[in-house]
Motif scaffolding. Sequence first.
Motif: not given
Length: 380
Positions: A66-73, A101-106, A144-149
């Motif tokens: 799961n990923v919701y922020s760039f730091d987590q990624l 997903s919240q991280l939408y900038s590819v 990333i789909r539905n906040d799962v990377a």
Amino acid sequence: MTMYKLIATAAMGLEAIVAKEVQQLGYKTTVENGKIMYEGDEEAIVRSNMWLRTADRVKIVMGEFNVYSFDQLFEQTKALPWDSLLPVDAAFPVSGKSIKSQLYSVPDCQAIVKKAIVEKLKYSYKRNSFLDESGPTYKIEVAIRNDVATLTIDTSGAGLHKRGYRVGQGEAPLKETMAAALVQLTNWRPDRPFHDPFCGSGTIAIEAALIGQNIAPGFNRDFISEEWPIIKKDLWEKVRQEAESAANYDQPLEIYATDIDHKMVEIAKENAIEAGLGELIQFKQMQVKDFTAAHDYGVIVGNPPYGERIGEEEAVETMYREMGEAFEQFPTWSKYIITSHPSFENLYGKPATKKRKLFNGFIRTDYYQYWGTRPPRKDS
């Protein structure tokens, strides 16, 4: 040997066929939309690339979280064991996609994944300066789909549909993987006649011949993972030798490929020669309305024009009617036609025994199946 989580990607509608192929190689599968998941070692990677006729690619799953922020990624990517696969000089381009997903900038996701892997490799290989990336290539994808990377590495390189025999093609060629699936969805066996009346560049007939003689679809091409240190050269050699031994070059085949366009017939001939099948397939310029057969219990597989271009529809509808009238004369033959035309059954003149939804590229189509009469049972 290390065990890997593998994905064979598949076109929409072909998942069950790809799963069956993976199972025939001896691996247990889990199926989701567009992907077949299984576990296997380095030999599984090599055999999958060599033998899967209907899959698009074979990928290694490096991690899923799961990923919701760039730091987590960044942190979760960096924590993965990249050094177990990538040598210090690995070239590793990163592609990406993001859906709902919240991280939408590819581009940002790609850059962060790249930076995280660089940091991991620099730490693992005790490098202070930059990595020169002059070695073998590892194509990495962050999806990333539905906040799962999901982070994967492609083992195939060029898509598996690129068999290495296509020297020429028409305007809208059928992918080799789809052509193989169309053949596998029929009741054809190598001891029965086979006919493609809209052969175009010859793909369906060539794939039928490869299936008929059990020739591995990846036998005449290279794969990106052949350059990887983790997969030894002699393993590729062993799997290729096994494929050579498994091929049944003595299997006689009766395969016909015809088309209204004589230029396409010539291109199809060249492609068949390139595939080493030039003597096995009989090519001829012919309209579908002139179809005839000397033997019973054959199989027709056709990918006719769909009539989607302006001005084409009337001619295509006439051709569908003529096809139905011609094929009706051969009740023992099974006919399989793929088209997106909504009125195909009406124009053809009868409803299909069965139909299956498939996507030919991005075009939603139906695969109309007309089963012929069964041959009489031989006395045991």
